[in-house]
Scaffold this active site. Structure first.
Site, short mmCIF file in Angstrom:
data_model
loop_
_atom_site.label_atom_id
_atom_site.label_comp_id
_atom_site.label_asym_id
_atom_site.label_seq_id
_atom_site.Cartn_x
_atom_site.Cartn_y
_atom_site.Cartn_z
N SER A 1 0.74 -1.38 -0.09
CA SER A 1 0.14 0.09 0.02
C SER A 1 0.97 1.25 -0.08
O SER A 1 0.29 2.37 -0.34
CB SER A 1 -0.90 -0.02 1.20
OG SER A 1 -0.05 -0.23 2.45
N HIS B 1 -5.47 -3.63 -2.20
CA HIS B 1 -5.04 -2.61 -3.14
C HIS B 1 -5.12 -3.20 -4.66
O HIS B 1 -4.98 -2.42 -5.53
CB HIS B 1 -3.70 -1.89 -2.70
CG HIS B 1 -3.96 -0.97 -1.42
ND1 HIS B 1 -4.36 0.28 -1.37
CD2 HIS B 1 -3.60 -1.34 -0.33
CE1 HIS B 1 -4.27 0.72 -0.31
NE2 HIS B 1 -3.97 -0.23 0.37
N LYS C 1 -11.64 0.26 -1.02
CA LYS C 1 -10.66 1.16 -1.74
C LYS C 1 -11.05 1.24 -3.08
O LYS C 1 -12.16 1.96 -3.46
CB LYS C 1 -9.27 0.31 -1.64
CG LYS C 1 -8.93 0.22 -0.10
CD LYS C 1 -7.57 -0.05 0.17
CE LYS C 1 -7.34 -0.38 1.87
NZ LYS C 1 -7.66 0.58 2.81
C1 LIG Z 1 -3.10 -3.99 2.62
C2 LIG Z 1 -4.26 -3.70 3.55
N1 LIG Z 1 -4.85 -4.82 4.27
C3 LIG Z 1 -5.87 -4.09 4.87
C4 LIG Z 1 -6.29 -2.89 5.21
C5 LIG Z 1 -7.65 -2.55 6.11
O1 LIG Z 1 -8.59 -2.67 5.11
P1 LIG Z 1 -9.71 -1.58 5.53
O2 LIG Z 1 -9.69 -0.26 5.23
O3 LIG Z 1 -11.03 -2.06 5.00
O4 LIG Z 1 -10.04 -2.10 6.93
C6 LIG Z 1 -5.82 -2.16 4.20
C7 LIG Z 1 -6.09 -0.54 4.52
O5 LIG Z 1 -5.71 0.02 5.03
C8 LIG Z 1 -4.63 -2.13 3.47
O6 LIG Z 1 -3.63 -1.60 2.98
#
Ligand SMILES: Cc1ncc(COP(=O)(O)O)c(C=O)c1O
Length: 397
Positions: A182, A210, A241
């Site tokens: 990310s 992502h 996202k």
């Molecule tokens: C790689 C990754 N996994 C999980 C998440 C968490 O997702 P969410 O925003 O739906 O809680 C994120 C986002 O922040 C992320 O970048």
């Protein structure tokens, strides 16, 4: 003043001194390519709304229609049950991902926390990329499993650790990775990881937070783009996202999903997603599946911006991605650049430790399929001008 007040005050002061203090600021129109903060229009490079779907009228209408069935879902799904649309959505996710089954979670953080802490026991070994998301790290911590952190995107190091775990006689092995990192925008070497999984009898879980919506013929993610989905045990992803909504899923075979439904505490002990969110996700899923043109626009816009910066002497990562990191190094100077960008109408936040490793603070630019091309060109020129005036051009990369 109590001991607590004193300690917390001192900690906050330290964070401020090191350029690491965070705060919340109100904005409007965050779902769109240009937002407003304190009355100023800023081009939005700080969202994960890659396809621009968070502002899509079809999704908003679907949310409004579904909200008529109730503002909330009233209890955990295991207590009250779920409405037809929730079941339908889970079948649609499984069909889209090519798996037997899928399970919704409240969000990506809770999905990773719940899945990893349910699957792994202290006798198991987990192999996790050094740059995996905090929710993976926290899920692993909660599980108590023995952790082996492999160097970022380094299958050779992973193999060394797999061998070490075998020598140590661990019971079961799980490899877990983000598919798109990310804060860097690079992709995991999923083919190599799938091969190592096979050779060492491990399981493989991927986080498509992502990658979903952005990669793959129907936005399924990097796993499908690289055609390794049949070799992945669990595909996790979020709808917050590129889908522009909220919520998350885990997809895999029936037995694994049934096990998770029975053991994931972040699913069992929390209220189900509200009907409006379920309706919104279903609309977003169909837009993502038919969204090849949006994906094409996203990559074209991201490439043009990268190319302009590269031509100006910035060192830009070679991979094609809607995430572009400009690594500056120290937190205070990264903050200064972010503030200077905001003065010039650009919302691109400074990403600082602990979100990224110490010494790698950066400005993270993320692109949207519906960014205005003229805005992007103007912003690229501004970044170049500021980078040059702050003497950053040779340093960044
Ligand atoms: C790689 C990754 N996994 C999980 C998440 C968490 O997702 P969410 O925003 O739906 O809680 C994120 C986002 O922040 C992320 O970048």
């Amino acid at each position: 003043m109590s001991d607590w007040d004193e300690c917390l005050g001192a900690e906050l002061h330290q964070l401020h001194r090191r350029g690491l203090l965070r705060s919340l600021r109100p904005v409007s129109d965050a779902a769109y390519p240009a937002l407003t903060r304190e009355g100023k229009r800023l081009i939005n490079f700080s969202s994960n709304n890659y396809l621009g779907l968070a502002g899509h009228p079809r999704i908003i209408e679907a949310e409004e229609a579904s909200a008529k069935r109730g503002a909330g879902s009233a209890a955990s799904r295991l207590i009250i049950g779920h409405d037809e649309e929730t079941g339908r959505l889970e079948r649609e996710i499984a069909e889209w991902k090519g798996t037997e089954s899928a399970l919704l979670f409240s969000n990506g953080y809770m999905a990773n926390l719940g899945v990893l802490s349910a699957l792994l026991t202290p006798g198991d070994a987990v192999f996790s990329d050094q740059l995996n998301h905090a929710s993976i790290i926290d899920g692993i911590r909660l599980s108590g499993a023995k952790k082996y952190i492999y160097r970022h995107n380094d299958p050779d190091h992973l193999e060394m650790l797999l061998k070490q775990a075998d020598r140590e006689g661990v019971k079961r092995k799980l490899i877990v990775t983000d598919t798109v990192f990310s804060m860097d925008g690079d992709l995991a070497p999923l083919k190599e990881l799938a091969e190592l999984k096979r050779r060492y009898g491990a399981a493989l879980m991927v986080d498509e937070a992502h990658g979903g919506g952005v990669y793959g013929p129907e936005g399924e993610g990097v796993t499908h783009m690289l055609e390794v989905h049949d070799r992945v045990d669990l595909q996790m992803g979020t709808f917050s996202k590129a889908f522009g909504v909220y919520g998350a899923y885990v997809a895999g075979n029936r037995k694994w999903i049934r096990y998770l439904l029975n053991t994931s505490r972040s699913l069992i002990y929390t209220t189900g997603l509200p009907p409006a969110v379920i309706g919104g996700i279903r609309a977003a899923l169909s837009l993502v599946r038919e969204g090849s043109q949006l994906r094409q626009q996203l990559f074209q816009k991201s490439s043009r911006f990268r190319e302009k910066l590269r031509e100006a002497g910035f060192s830009i990562p070679s991979h094609s991605s809607p995430i572009l990191p400009l690594v500056i190094g120290g937190a205070p100077e990264t903050l200064r650049l972010s503030e200077a960008l905001a003065e010039q109408g650009i919302h691109a936040l400074a990403i600082r430790p602990p979100t990224v490793p110490p010494g790698t603070a950066r400005i993270r630019f993320s692109f949207m399929a519906n960014h205005d091309p003229a805005d992007l060109d103007r912003c690229a020129d501004t970044v170049i001008r500021l980078g040059e005036s702050m003497g950053l051009v040779e340093q960044v990369g």
